[in-house]
Design a protein around this motif. Sequence first.
Motif, PDB file in Angstrom:
ATOM      1  N   ILE A 117       0.837  -1.214   0.000  1.00 42.57           N
ATOM      2  CA  ILE A 117       0.000   0.000   0.000  1.00 42.57           C
ATOM      3  C   ILE A 117       0.865   1.254   0.000  1.00 42.57           C
ATOM      4  N   ILE A 118       1.922   1.250   0.839  1.00 44.59           N
ATOM      5  CA  ILE A 118       2.828   2.400   0.898  1.00 44.59           C
ATOM      6  C   ILE A 118       3.504   2.630  -0.452  1.00 44.59           C
ATOM      7  N   PHE A 121       1.057   4.248  -2.908  1.00 41.98           N
ATOM      8  CA  PHE A 121       0.808   5.654  -2.599  1.00 41.98           C
ATOM      9  C   PHE A 121       2.004   6.529  -2.980  1.00 41.98           C
ATOM     10  N   LEU A 122       3.202   6.087  -2.602  1.00 40.99           N
ATOM     11  CA  LEU A 122       4.381   6.917  -2.876  1.00 40.99           C
ATOM     12  C   LEU A 122       4.702   6.979  -4.364  1.00 40.99           C
ATOM     13  N   ARG A 124       2.495   6.252  -7.073  1.00 40.71           N
ATOM     14  CA  ARG A 124       1.437   6.734  -7.958  1.00 40.71           C
ATOM     15  C   ARG A 124       0.892   8.108  -7.573  1.00 40.71           C
ATOM     16  N   ILE A 125       0.878   8.401  -6.282  1.00 43.95           N
ATOM     17  CA  ILE A 125       0.282   9.664  -5.837  1.00 43.95           C
ATOM     18  C   ILE A 125       1.348  10.729  -5.605  1.00 43.95           C
TER      19      ILE A 125
END
Length: 311
Positions: A117-118, A121-122, A124-125
């Motif tokens: 998950i991390i 997030f890092l 793609r976002i």
Amino acid sequence: MGNEGVVSFGQLISGIGSGILWMLTETVMAFYNIAYAITHPGLWLDWSNKEAVMRFVYYGGSTEFFFAVFALFLVLTIAGLIRNEIMWGVVRILEGFANGIGRLFAWAGLLMVLQQIIIVFLQRIFTRPDISIGFGIPLQFDISWFAEELKLYNALVVALCATYTFVQGGHVRVDLVYSAVKFRTKKVIDMFGAVFFMMPAAILTWMYGWYFLWRHLIVPKPSASDTLDRLLLKSRAMRWNVETIGFSPNGFTGYFLFKILLVAFTALVFLHAIAFLYRSYLEWKEGEESEGKYLDRDTLGEGEEAYEGTH
């Protein structure tokens, strides 16, 4: 033709006798080897000495080590046959060990999910190319390193939770005979499987995995065919060369850990084969009322539904 047949039969008997004598000799010598190893730990545990490292490598996959384990297993089995309480104690210790290791490393599955998950997030976002973890001197690697490291969490679950899953009755089983036979016949099948399938498979995997591990830790690379004298000669040029090559330029570099897990997995399987053999024998001897005796299985709470949900 008749004489040839007699000679061949005589050679067969002689070969069998020689094999039995060799096994007896090695088993007796195993007790001396165990005592010598315990009283001289510096010869194989002092890894500041290169010769000690090579002795450790050699004996870890040697005939001497096999017969040392076999001798201890033999003594433990004889003691357990005389006093069944000893055998039950071994079962409880080994099953408790499998449960403890499995319950601890099962959390690797959660860590794997959280790390994934991390990473998403890092990457793609926040469009970060790397991840930095730590205080003072941070541990900083490319995101692809952490993405490939997820394999390690999966390997931890597979290698170190296998025997835990066995204790919990979680492995998938397909049988055509086992479910239809009587209770005592099932226990005989279990004992046969532990001795002729679990133990040999663990021993063979250990023999290959042991040298597979060390060939990625030191140079010159040891071989299963090397004698002790040859390895001691190699120790003069020995140096640590831990494998840190990834499959991609910025990928995970700790693949030697998978070799360690392979060896750990085989050791756990062999230990649990002993526990399974002893439990099967004791349940065979004591009857159906002893089935599941001292068995520590996980539950989700009180009630049959909660218990069934863990399988």
